[in-house]
Design a protein around this motif. Structure first.
Motif, mmCIF file in Angstrom:
data_model
loop_
_atom_site.group_PDB
_atom_site.id
_atom_site.type_symbol
_atom_site.label_atom_id
_atom_site.label_comp_id
_atom_site.label_asym_id
_atom_site.label_seq_id
_atom_site.Cartn_x
_atom_site.Cartn_y
_atom_site.Cartn_z
ATOM 1 N N GLU A 1 15.279 11.207 -4.891
ATOM 2 C CA GLU A 1 16.093 10.013 -4.637
ATOM 3 C C GLU A 1 15.533 9.245 -3.436
ATOM 4 O OE1 GLU A 1 19.424 10.501 -6.677
ATOM 5 O OE2 GLU A 1 18.604 8.504 -6.916
ATOM 6 N N ASN A 2 15.073 9.987 -2.404
ATOM 7 C CA ASN A 2 14.421 9.349 -1.259
ATOM 8 C C ASN A 2 13.227 8.534 -1.711
ATOM 9 O OD1 ASN A 2 16.048 10.161 0.786
ATOM 10 N ND2 ASN A 2 14.751 11.872 1.451
ATOM 11 N N GLY A 3 12.420 9.139 -2.595
ATOM 12 C CA GLY A 3 11.245 8.457 -3.095
ATOM 13 C C GLY A 3 11.613 7.178 -3.822
ATOM 14 N N LEU B 1 26.634 5.342 -3.379
ATOM 15 C CA LEU B 1 27.910 5.933 -3.789
ATOM 16 C C LEU B 1 27.682 7.044 -4.802
ATOM 17 C CD1 LEU B 1 31.057 5.590 -3.660
ATOM 18 C CD2 LEU B 1 30.834 4.293 -5.763
ATOM 19 N N ASP B 2 26.790 6.778 -5.753
ATOM 20 C CA ASP B 2 26.490 7.788 -6.767
ATOM 21 C C ASP B 2 25.930 9.053 -6.135
ATOM 22 O OD1 ASP B 2 27.412 6.573 -9.007
ATOM 23 O OD2 ASP B 2 25.504 5.700 -9.604
ATOM 24 N N ILE B 3 25.037 8.858 -5.146
ATOM 25 C CA ILE B 3 24.447 10.037 -4.491
ATOM 26 C C ILE B 3 25.517 10.823 -3.752
ATOM 27 C CG2 ILE B 3 22.815 10.794 -2.720
ATOM 28 C CD1 ILE B 3 21.149 8.388 -3.423
ATOM 29 N N LEU B 4 26.437 10.088 -3.135
ATOM 30 C CA LEU B 4 27.518 10.740 -2.409
ATOM 31 C C LEU B 4 28.356 11.595 -3.354
ATOM 32 C CD1 LEU B 4 28.436 10.686 0.525
ATOM 33 C CD2 LEU B 4 30.159 9.022 -0.125
ATOM 34 N N ILE B 5 28.708 11.017 -4.508
ATOM 35 C CA ILE B 5 29.486 11.777 -5.493
ATOM 36 C C ILE B 5 28.688 12.990 -5.955
ATOM 37 C CG2 ILE B 5 30.635 11.695 -7.726
ATOM 38 C CD1 ILE B 5 30.968 8.709 -7.352
ATOM 39 N N ALA B 6 27.389 12.759 -6.204
ATOM 40 C CA ALA B 6 26.539 13.870 -6.642
ATOM 41 C C ALA B 6 26.540 14.981 -5.602
ATOM 42 C CB ALA B 6 25.123 13.374 -6.900
ATOM 43 N N ALA B 7 26.510 14.591 -4.310
ATOM 44 C CA ALA B 7 26.498 15.590 -3.244
ATOM 45 C C ALA B 7 27.761 16.439 -3.294
ATOM 46 C CB ALA B 7 26.365 14.903 -1.892
ATOM 47 N N PHE B 8 28.899 15.799 -3.535
ATOM 48 C CA PHE B 8 30.141 16.562 -3.637
ATOM 49 C C PHE B 8 30.091 17.508 -4.820
ATOM 50 C CE2 PHE B 8 32.074 13.456 -0.780
ATOM 51 C CZ PHE B 8 32.749 14.339 0.036
ATOM 52 N N ILE B 9 29.566 16.989 -5.928
ATOM 53 C CA ILE B 9 29.548 17.809 -7.133
ATOM 54 C C ILE B 9 28.673 19.041 -6.951
ATOM 55 C CG2 ILE B 9 28.823 17.864 -9.543
ATOM 56 C CD1 ILE B 9 29.867 15.090 -9.849
ATOM 57 N N PHE B 10 27.465 18.862 -6.347
ATOM 58 C CA PHE B 10 26.656 20.078 -6.228
ATOM 59 C C PHE B 10 27.231 21.035 -5.206
ATOM 60 C CE2 PHE B 10 23.714 17.181 -3.728
ATOM 61 C CZ PHE B 10 23.883 17.786 -2.502
ATOM 62 N N GLY B 11 27.973 20.498 -4.239
ATOM 63 C CA GLY B 11 28.672 21.394 -3.327
ATOM 64 C C GLY B 11 29.632 22.303 -4.070
ATOM 65 N N ILE B 12 30.418 21.688 -4.980
ATOM 66 C CA ILE B 12 31.353 22.468 -5.790
ATOM 67 C C ILE B 12 30.590 23.464 -6.655
ATOM 68 C CG2 ILE B 12 33.114 22.306 -7.585
ATOM 69 C CD1 ILE B 12 33.667 19.456 -6.562
ATOM 70 N N PHE B 13 29.493 22.975 -7.196
ATOM 71 C CA PHE B 13 28.687 23.792 -8.087
ATOM 72 C C PHE B 13 28.190 25.069 -7.433
ATOM 73 C CE2 PHE B 13 27.576 21.067 -11.745
ATOM 74 C CZ PHE B 13 27.578 22.083 -12.667
ATOM 75 N N SER C 1 0.816 -1.215 0.000
ATOM 76 C CA SER C 1 0.000 0.000 0.000
ATOM 77 C C SER C 1 0.850 1.265 0.000
ATOM 78 C CB SER C 1 -0.927 -0.005 1.208
ATOM 79 O OG SER C 1 -0.160 -0.249 2.355
ATOM 80 N N THR C 2 2.139 1.142 0.263
ATOM 81 C CA THR C 2 2.966 2.350 0.299
ATOM 82 C C THR C 2 3.657 2.628 -1.031
ATOM 83 O OG1 THR C 2 4.807 1.075 1.183
ATOM 84 C CG2 THR C 2 3.407 2.199 2.766
ATOM 85 N N ILE C 3 3.470 1.734 -2.010
ATOM 86 C CA ILE C 3 4.137 1.935 -3.307
ATOM 87 C C ILE C 3 3.707 3.264 -3.930
ATOM 88 C CG2 ILE C 3 4.453 0.997 -5.612
ATOM 89 C CD1 ILE C 3 3.825 -1.760 -4.401
ATOM 90 N N ALA C 4 2.403 3.512 -3.826
ATOM 91 C CA ALA C 4 1.891 4.750 -4.417
ATOM 92 C C ALA C 4 2.517 5.971 -3.751
ATOM 93 C CB ALA C 4 0.378 4.790 -4.287
ATOM 94 N N VAL C 5 2.688 5.894 -2.426
ATOM 95 C CA VAL C 5 3.307 7.015 -1.712
ATOM 96 C C VAL C 5 4.728 7.237 -2.221
ATOM 97 C CG1 VAL C 5 4.041 7.855 0.540
ATOM 98 C CG2 VAL C 5 1.896 6.616 0.317
ATOM 99 N N ALA C 6 5.418 6.125 -2.470
ATOM 100 C CA ALA C 6 6.796 6.232 -2.957
ATOM 101 C C ALA C 6 6.839 6.950 -4.293
ATOM 102 C CB ALA C 6 7.403 4.840 -3.080
ATOM 103 N N LEU C 7 5.977 6.524 -5.197
ATOM 104 C CA LEU C 7 5.962 7.170 -6.510
ATOM 105 C C LEU C 7 5.561 8.642 -6.369
ATOM 106 C CD1 LEU C 7 6.384 6.860 -9.521
ATOM 107 C CD2 LEU C 7 3.998 6.233 -9.749
ATOM 108 N N ALA C 8 4.606 8.895 -5.461
ATOM 109 C CA ALA C 8 4.181 10.274 -5.247
ATOM 110 C C ALA C 8 5.350 11.121 -4.752
ATOM 111 C CB ALA C 8 3.040 10.321 -4.246
ATOM 112 N N THR C 9 6.187 10.543 -3.880
ATOM 113 C CA THR C 9 7.349 11.285 -3.384
ATOM 114 C C THR C 9 8.288 11.642 -4.538
ATOM 115 O OG1 THR C 9 7.163 9.907 -1.437
ATOM 116 C CG2 THR C 9 9.105 11.287 -1.586
ATOM 117 N N VAL C 10 8.475 10.679 -5.452
ATOM 118 C CA VAL C 10 9.317 10.955 -6.623
ATOM 119 C C VAL C 10 8.733 12.104 -7.427
ATOM 120 C CG1 VAL C 10 10.242 10.015 -8.765
ATOM 121 C CG2 VAL C 10 10.082 8.556 -6.762
ATOM 122 N N MET C 11 7.419 12.027 -7.667
ATOM 123 C CA MET C 11 6.773 13.044 -8.501
ATOM 124 C C MET C 11 6.799 14.420 -7.821
ATOM 125 S SD MET C 11 4.628 11.612 -11.132
ATOM 126 C CE MET C 11 4.446 9.966 -11.729
#
Lengths: 221, 483
Positions: free
Chosen positions: A162-164, A186-198, A129-139
């Motif tokens: 990403e949480n969704g 790992l990808d999210i971690l790298i992304a976090a560094f990149i937007f920090g630089i950004f 029943s929480t699948i819909a909530v997950a997709l809603a979080t993405v949207m």
């Protein structure tokens, strides 16, 4: 504790995640957004741990701890430092038409329920029943990225999305295989560094973090 | 073993270059690493040629006729790009566009990018494929903003956000795929292995897979640069350093399309209909038309060729969607020849814009007199890319066109209009750039001609004669794509 009760609690956490999503959608103060994001991560982490306990899927504990470390502690902390360094602590974003955004958000939630109907029918998991909530979080994360014009808020929208996705993986299949979860983290971690630089690049080049100014590249007629 | 060496070299080079990438000999290390990767790629191709397909590393890697040619192509183009980038980036540094620190960053990220693409191609795991695609995006984001100009940062931010959003949709699609697979294959990592999935694809739940395909299409389609998800592509190509434009256009788009086609095979197996094919045809045709008409409006030379990349990726996507033996064969060939031609064009474009110190087409003039090899390289590259015989692009486009006339005759005029407009637009733009007297702003430049010539000669050969091993692979890959 009985399984039904735990499933019930898990649904409550799903509701809280959705609530924080809506909060993120309309919160205008940058720092409050950060706190909301950390709360969402915390709810996600607890929910994952509950699912792991109920389903006896032990790799979910690792995923839950990973979420806690990454999305409740590390990334919010990094953002906190960045917000201080960039001195945008008190910045308030202009956000017109909040009721409209809310309405679109509600429509997206209904749409998510509609879209995930076939999955819910097929699934036998207690989390179906929480699948819909997950997709809603993405949207809703997506909607947030579209409606916001501040670099930091766009990134928070991205992370909420990403949480969704993570939540979707937990509720549809009790989590992706651990290798994949680790790789995604790992990808999210790298992304976090990149937007920090950004943030610093944008700030030094444009004098503010408003991405509205970045409109130079378009087709000339 | 050979797979680990192949992947290890680029990762190892990335680590070394992260420390010494600013030294004088760094470009040489970059070339050496890429050359070693290429040699390993050839060795891998040889093994696949002998054994048909390889499954290695405890089911982690899977190489068949479909991905081996793309892996070899990736290692080849990365090698020639590294050769090209040696002088190109040195010139940029001498003209104060980037500092030493950023040079180091550039070299390390270049190799990491190659690693990510090879991993995406060679992995057997659909989840790892996603991770590698994301890694490929992340490693190039800061390369696009390497010059730190306002427009470069805007382009990189767009690239980061749009591809991040897109690829997130692909992850949701992968989750759905896993959900469907888990019901057949059971929990755990085994359920995401391509080799297992393709065997049971007819047992996967069709409704879930068609839903998954929509998300995968949006996700990987963003990276392929299909209209209307293409907004990041022209910006990223025009603002980044030229070697990066060459590998983005020539390699990354191919890898993303490869991921999409892999998913399509699964979805088709499950649904038993042609629905996913129609979706791909729609996106493909729209990309061809929109990109062809956008070509006419461009002022920036790299931006124009970025739109040309969208057009060609549209052609390949359209052909994969069309299905059928001839169209799929054409699409596979098209990915190969487009990649070789487009990277060659970007090399010459890089030279031309360095000679004039601008990317504006109105200011680039007299290339034939200024530097004949650059001028002719551009002319032959454009001739090849618009599909003039005897170049390889002609062969692939001709195959796709015949298949269109046979299977979807009503779409033939649209397809032809796209090709025709692109043909006219490119020639209209390129003719004034190569002819005429040398303008005052033009400066002589020591250009690197070998990569351009090598690519164009290969495209020419592919147009005249198809080696047996290649046609054998293509036929095997066509079999796979047909299910």
């Amino acid at each position: 504790m009985s399984m039904e009760l735990l499933a019930q609690i898990n649904k409550d956490f799903a509701a809280l995640i959705l609530l924080t999503s809506f909060g993120l959608l309309v919160q205008r103060r940058i720092y409050a957004l950060l706190l909301l994001f950390a709360w969402q991560g915390l709810f996600l982490s607890i929910s994952t741990a509950i699912v792991g306990f109920v389903a006896e899927a032990h790799h979910l504990y690792i995923a839950s701890i990973l979420t806690l470390l990454l999305k409740v502690i590390l990334i919010p902390y990094v953002l906190h430092i960045l917000i201080h360094r960039l001195q945008i602590y008190k910045e308030v974003e202009n956000l017109t038409n909040i009721p409209l955004i809310m309405l679109i958000g509600i429509a997206l939630v209904i749409f998510s329920y509609h879209l995930t109907l076939p999955i819910q029918e097929l699934s036998t998991l207690m989390t179906r029943s929480t699948i819909a909530v997950a997709l809603a979080t993405v949207m809703l994360g997506l909607l947030m990225m579209i409606t916001r014009r501040h670099a930091v808020t766009q990134v928070i929208g991205f992370l909420a999305m990403e949480n969704g996705l993570f939540f979707a993986a937990t509720s549809t299949t009790y989590g992706m295989p651990l290798v994949i979860e680790l790789g995604v983290a790992l990808d999210i971690l790298i992304a976090a560094f990149i937007f920090g630089i950004f943030f610093f690049h944008i700030r030094t080049t444009f004098d503010s973090l408003d991405v509205e100014q970045m409109m130079k590249l378009k087709e000339e007629d | 073993m050979i797979l680990l060496i192949l992947l290890g070299i680029s990762l190892f080079s990335a680590i070394i270059l992260a420390f010494v990438g600013d030294r004088k000999f760094a470009p040489e290390i970059n070339i050496l690493g890429s050359m070693a990767t290429f040699v390993a790629g050839i060795a891998l191709a040889w093994q696949v040629y002998l054994h048909g397909q390889i499954i290695a590393g405890g089911n982690f890697f899977f190489v068949d006729a479909f991905n081996v040619y793309l892996a070899t192509l990736t290692s080849f183009v990365s090698m020639t790009t590294a050769i090209f980038s040696r002088r190109y980036m040195r010139w940029e540094m001498e003209h104060g566009k980037i500092g030493k620190k950023r040079m180091r960053f550039y070299h390390a990220m270049f190799q990491l990018f190659i690693f990510a693409m090879l991993l995406a191609l060679l992995t057997n795991n659909v989840g790892v494929l996603w991770i590698a695609m994301e890694l490929a995006t992340l490693s190039t984001v800061l390369l696009v903003s390497l010059y730190r100009t306002p427009t470069a940062i805007e382009a990189a931010w767009k690239y980061f956000i749009l591809c991040g959003v897109g690829i997130a949709q692909a992850l949701f699609g992968t989750v759905l795929l896993y959900f469907a697979a888990e019901r057949v294959l059971g929990q755990g990592g085994e359920a995401l292995l391509w080799t297992n999935l393709s065997m049971v694809s007819d047992k996967l739940e069709p409704t879930i897979l068609s839903l998954a395909f929509v998300f995968l299409m949006i996700g990987y389609g963003t990276k392929v640069g299909l209209v209307p998800l293409h907004n990041w592509l022209p910006d990223a190509h025009s603002e980044g350093p030229t070697p990066i434009s060459a590998v983005l256009s020539g390699l990354l788009l191919n890898v993303a399309l490869y991921a999409l086609v892999r998913c399509k095979i699964l979805v088709d197996g499950a649904t038993g209909t042609h629905q996913s094919g129609y979706i791909m045809m729609g996106f493909g045709l729209l990309s061809i038309l929109v990109a062809a008409f956008s070509l006419l409006r461009q002022k920036d030379i790299k931006r124009m060729f970025a739109y040309s990349s969208i057009e060609h990726m549209g052609i390949a996507t359209f052909a994969f969607g069309l299905g059928g033996q001839i169209a799929t064969f054409g699409a596979l060939l098209h990915m190969l020849v487009h990649s070789l031609t487009k990277s060659a064009i970007f090399f010459t474009v890089g030279h031309a814009s360095q000679m004039h110190e601008t990317q504006e087409m109105d200011k680039i003039k007299g290339l034939f007199r200024g530097n004949p090899l650059v001028g002719w390289g551009l002319v032959f590259g454009v001739m090849a890319i618009v599909g003039m015989p005897p170049f390889g692009v002609f062969t692939s486009e001709f195959l796709i066109l015949t298949a269109t006339m046979k299977d979807a005759p009503l779409l033939t005029p649209l397809f032809l209009i796209g090709l025709g407009v692109a043909f006219a637009a490119l020639f209209k733009r390129v003719a004034p750039m190569v002819s005429g007297p040398i303008p005052s702003i033009q400066k002589p430049l020591k250009a690197t001609h070998v990569p351009v010539m090598l690519h164009l000669i290969l495209v020419l050969i592919l147009g005249l004669y198809m080696p047996k091993f290649l046609s054998q692979w293509f036929h095997a890959a066509v079999e796979k794509c047909m299910g």
